[in-house]
Write a protein that holds these residues in place. Structure first.
Motif, short mmCIF file in Angstrom:
data_model
loop_
_atom_site.label_atom_id
_atom_site.label_comp_id
_atom_site.label_asym_id
_atom_site.label_seq_id
_atom_site.Cartn_x
_atom_site.Cartn_y
_atom_site.Cartn_z
N LYS A 1 0.95 -1.40 0.00
CA LYS A 1 -0.66 0.09 0.14
C LYS A 1 0.75 1.25 0.26
N LEU A 2 0.75 1.83 -1.32
CA LEU A 2 1.92 2.83 -1.04
C LEU A 2 0.95 4.54 -1.23
N PRO A 3 1.94 5.47 -0.63
CA PRO A 3 1.12 6.43 -0.07
C PRO A 3 1.30 7.94 -1.77
N TYR A 4 1.81 7.32 -2.55
CA TYR A 4 1.65 8.28 -4.12
C TYR A 4 1.96 7.33 -4.55
N ASP A 5 1.71 6.90 -5.71
CA ASP A 5 2.06 6.88 -7.12
C ASP A 5 3.46 5.78 -7.71
N VAL A 6 3.98 5.11 -7.89
CA VAL A 6 5.15 5.10 -8.45
C VAL A 6 5.51 4.10 -9.44
N GLU A 7 5.55 4.71 -10.69
CA GLU A 7 6.00 4.42 -12.08
C GLU A 7 7.18 3.63 -12.08
N ILE A 8 7.38 2.59 -12.65
CA ILE A 8 8.03 1.57 -13.27
C ILE A 8 8.35 1.93 -14.56
N LEU A 9 9.37 2.60 -14.88
CA LEU A 9 10.06 3.18 -15.92
C LEU A 9 11.58 2.10 -16.87
N ILE A 10 10.92 1.57 -18.34
CA ILE A 10 12.01 0.59 -18.97
C ILE A 10 11.55 1.60 -20.19
N GLY A 11 12.99 2.23 -20.07
CA GLY A 11 13.82 3.47 -20.62
C GLY A 11 15.32 3.06 -21.68
N GLU B 1 13.51 9.45 -7.22
CA GLU B 1 12.04 9.74 -7.09
C GLU B 1 11.13 9.47 -7.84
N ARG B 2 10.92 8.36 -7.04
CA ARG B 2 9.72 7.45 -7.91
C ARG B 2 9.40 7.17 -8.34
N GLN B 3 10.21 6.81 -9.01
CA GLN B 3 10.58 6.23 -10.90
C GLN B 3 11.57 4.74 -10.15
N ILE B 4 11.30 3.91 -10.55
CA ILE B 4 11.80 2.53 -10.70
C ILE B 4 12.72 2.29 -12.17
N VAL B 5 14.00 2.44 -12.67
CA VAL B 5 14.40 2.77 -13.93
C VAL B 5 14.70 1.40 -14.21
N ILE B 6 14.47 0.40 -14.97
CA ILE B 6 15.11 -0.63 -15.57
C ILE B 6 15.64 0.16 -17.07
N CYS B 7 16.80 0.22 -17.25
CA CYS B 7 17.98 0.36 -18.17
C CYS B 7 17.74 -0.31 -19.89
N TYR B 8 17.19 0.01 -20.92
CA TYR B 8 17.84 -1.30 -22.51
C TYR B 8 19.05 -1.80 -22.05
N GLU B 9 20.26 -0.50 -21.97
CA GLU B 9 21.82 -1.68 -22.00
C GLU B 9 21.82 -2.46 -21.22
N PHE B 10 20.90 -2.51 -19.80
CA PHE B 10 21.48 -3.03 -19.10
C PHE B 10 20.91 -4.43 -19.48
N ILE B 11 19.89 -4.54 -20.06
CA ILE B 11 19.25 -5.76 -20.91
C ILE B 11 19.85 -6.15 -21.56
N SER B 12 20.01 -4.80 -22.34
CA SER B 12 21.10 -5.21 -23.48
C SER B 12 22.60 -6.24 -23.15
N VAL B 13 23.55 -5.16 -22.29
CA VAL B 13 24.25 -5.89 -22.21
C VAL B 13 24.47 -7.58 -21.06
N THR B 14 23.45 -7.64 -20.44
CA THR B 14 23.01 -8.37 -19.66
C THR B 14 22.79 -10.39 -20.46
N ASP B 15 21.96 -9.87 -21.81
CA ASP B 15 21.35 -10.60 -23.15
C ASP B 15 23.33 -11.50 -23.48
N TRP B 16 24.24 -10.23 -23.98
CA TRP B 16 25.20 -10.24 -24.23
C TRP B 16 26.70 -11.85 -23.87
N ARG B 17 26.11 -10.67 -22.24
CA ARG B 17 27.44 -11.86 -21.56
C ARG B 17 26.63 -12.78 -20.91
N PHE B 18 25.25 -13.46 -21.03
CA PHE B 18 24.83 -14.46 -20.81
C PHE B 18 24.83 -15.45 -22.16
N ALA B 19 24.58 -14.66 -23.22
CA ALA B 19 25.28 -15.72 -24.56
C ALA B 19 26.60 -15.64 -24.92
#
Length: 200
Positions: A36-46, A57-75
């Protein structure tokens, strides 16, 4: 409420993949039923300009660059362990989404510490690593949480291999060393289910 935003990106193949997987869309109802939150929190993929994930500041940010590096690392890892051509895109996607899973709940831990003004009993980065592990081990179906812990631990080990020479400043970071984070996640996973993780 938690709510989800996909920013326009040059990494359109990852955007399409994430939307097809529905990973973040599946998390939203669980989050809003559980917290239960006192205000909205954005999950931002960008795009971030660097391989990262963070809460600010009320944003959980997941960066595409992080996903790309993880993809390369496991490949690269699969090529070394199983041999080129001996693994599938499904294998790779499973491991990448597992790392995203723990990373997302790690960042959620930061968010909850700020939102609820919680004291962190120890270094905050280590506390939220443990929180992420607790959530995915306690609330994932079947062995998915165990696999997410394994793949995230492997990801930390692979990151450690990329920078094997530890300078003095490496010990001054807010995060534990990648080697330490590998062993922490492996130990928490083993302790939660020694039978499944007997190979460790």
């Amino acid at each position: 409420d938690f709510y989800l935003t996909y920013e326009p990106t040059e990494y359109f193949e990852y955007e399409e993949w994430l939307k097809a997987e529905q990973y973040f869309e599946i998390q939203i109802p669980f989050l809003n039923d559980t917290f239960k939150l006192p205000y909205d929190v954005e999950i931002l993929i960008g795009d971030c300009g660097e391989a990262n994930a963070f809460y600010f500041e009320r944003q959980i940010v997941i960066c595409y660059e992080f996903i790309s590096v993880t993809d390369w690392r496991f490949a690269d890892y699969f090529d070394r362990v199983y041999g080129v051509g001996n693994w599938t895109s499904e294998d790779l996607n499973y491991s990448v989404i597992n790392v995203i899973d723990h990373t997302f709940y790690h960042e959620l831990g930061h968010a909850l510490i700020e939102i609820y003004e919680l004291p962190a009993t120890g270094p905050e980065e280590s506390v939220v690593d443990q929180f992420g592990g607790y959530i995915i081990l306690e609330f994932s179906e079947g062995q998915i949480g165990q696999d997410a812990m394994r793949d995230t631990a492997i990801d930390f080990w692979l990151a450690a291999e990329e920078n094997p020479d530890l300078t003095q400043t490496a010990f001054a970071d807010t995060h534990a060393l990648n080697q330490q984070r590998f062993y922490d996640l492996a130990c928490w996973a083993y302790g939660s289910d020694p039978n499944y993780n007997q190979y460790m």
